[in-house]
Design an enzyme around this catalytic site. Sequence first.
Site, short mmCIF file in Angstrom:
data_model
loop_
_atom_site.label_atom_id
_atom_site.label_comp_id
_atom_site.label_asym_id
_atom_site.label_seq_id
_atom_site.Cartn_x
_atom_site.Cartn_y
_atom_site.Cartn_z
N GLY A 35 -2.81 38.88 19.75
CA GLY A 35 -2.95 40.08 20.00
C GLY A 35 -1.68 40.82 19.31
CB CYS A 244 -35.30 44.70 16.50
SG CYS A 244 -35.50 44.23 14.76
CB CYS A 247 -37.27 40.09 14.81
SG CYS A 247 -35.53 40.85 15.64
CB CYS A 269 -31.55 43.21 13.93
SG CYS A 269 -32.44 42.37 15.22
CB CYS A 275 -33.30 40.66 11.78
SG CYS A 275 -34.90 41.67 12.35
#
Lengths: 293, 262
Positions: A35, A244, A247, A269, A275
């Site tokens: 980080g 979605c 899909c 998606c 997808c």
Amino acid sequence: MSATANLATYNFAYLDEQTKRMIRRAILKAIAVPGYQVPFASREMPMPYGWGTGGVQVTAAVIGPDDVLKVIDQGADDTTNAVSIRAFFQKVARVAVTTRTAEATIIQTRHRIPEAPLAAGQVLVYQVPIPEPLRFLEPRETETRKMHALEEYGLMHVKLYEDIARHGHIATTYAYPVKVEGRYVMDPSPTPKFDNPKMHMSPALQLFGAGREKRIYAVPPFTRVESLDFEDHPFEIQRFDAPCALCGSTGVYLDEVILDDRGGRMFVCSDTDHCESRRAAEPAAQTPAETLR
Amino acid sequence: MSEVTDEEPLLRVHGLSKFYGNRVGCQDVSFELWPGEVLAVVGESGSGKTTLLNGLSARLMPTSGSVSYRMRDGAWREVYRMSEAERRLLMRTDWGFVHQNPADGLRMTVSAGANVGERLMAVGERHYGNIRATATDWLGRVEIAADRLDDAPRAFSGGMRQRLQIARNLVTAPRFMFMDEPTGGLDVSVQARLLDLLRGLVREMGLAAIVVTHDLAVARLLSDRMVVMKDGRMVETGLTDRVLDDPHAPYTQLLVSSILQV
């Protein structure tokens, strides 16, 4: 001479070996201090700042001839930025490329984490525009560095407080600040906060490169990544009402696609690979978009 | 004066000097401040008041001398020997600093509530409801209407900004405040209310404070004891009423006799 022959004058993966060593040193330090933003001597790349120069340099420093590269831009493999960067590495490193998340060893990403869970051994490289999470709260770099050093992160909560005071909930939806391994507060790059939980304890190595700002930071595998919040306003990810439209996936991040100028729209998606693989698995499934016609 | 049970001073300053190259900022300043006591530092512009204040409040490394502070656990610590992390923690918990210009002490782009809540969040408060309740309570104590909680200080008048700055500092219940011309730039009626408020808060919370001012009336109203500065040196010190009614040093006599009588 062919274009490929000209490229013989370039070193493998475009950058010279000294530069790659410099970047690798920065990456190693970044992995050692999860980080923490490590400064590095960012190079001019054959693309403008803001188009992923940081991510490209990190990828160039870690890629080898046996790697398989996937590049996504807002989750999609087929957008300009993704196509160009993939073609770039195909040319300068002659590596294999893929759009399949599971097949890739290195995934360079702009603002999404793939829906398919990442595995150990994979490297996720983020393109970062502004690495400093405190930047818009405290403009002085000297001061923000001091705040990181002394772990003074009260200001980050001031921003979340303002969100709640103004909107009734934490309205930050992307670049949502996280605390890494209980120490450094980090900007996860402008990924939607939907993806924040995926960073937590991920088996993949996550590297972040900011070319213009000349910073590299990292989240090593299996590292705690916690999104900041208040006890009475806990962190929440976005939820979508419908699956979605192509899909039928639920629990994934969706993009809104405008279909016409009469208000027609559909939600699909954002991760194109996810997808497509789902649709390939069930070819018989009728998509609502086709039913519309 | 509220009862002071403490047997020891809160702050000890010994031989504090600050030079800017060859120029004197302040020189050889020594005094002690006791818990709950308000000390006024007066003098004309350029007499070293602000240098002294910055030197005392860990904002400006002195050339020589020492500043020691008695922490909440009773241990004496030299302010300039602490680590920066400790010093900054001290500055946002046990100390407060009220700037002459409120814009220097406030975050002008975030709401009043967040301004007051910042110190709480900095010391680890993570409950939005509690932070907001405390902020509302403090706005009330400094006479700012509760419906201004979500307004940015930019939308506030000068007097309100100054009161907000005071609330922001007092929210962690510090024991010691620095105030740099807290009433400077305010018109007299607003000054009077602010002074009244400050007096109330100082007494109620048992605050010790160092108030820098060039306004002797402010010093008379707020302070128990007084230091008169001239050319970077302390020329006179004593109980406020004594210094103002019976000034000993020639400069103090000049200063007191220069007050315009309306």
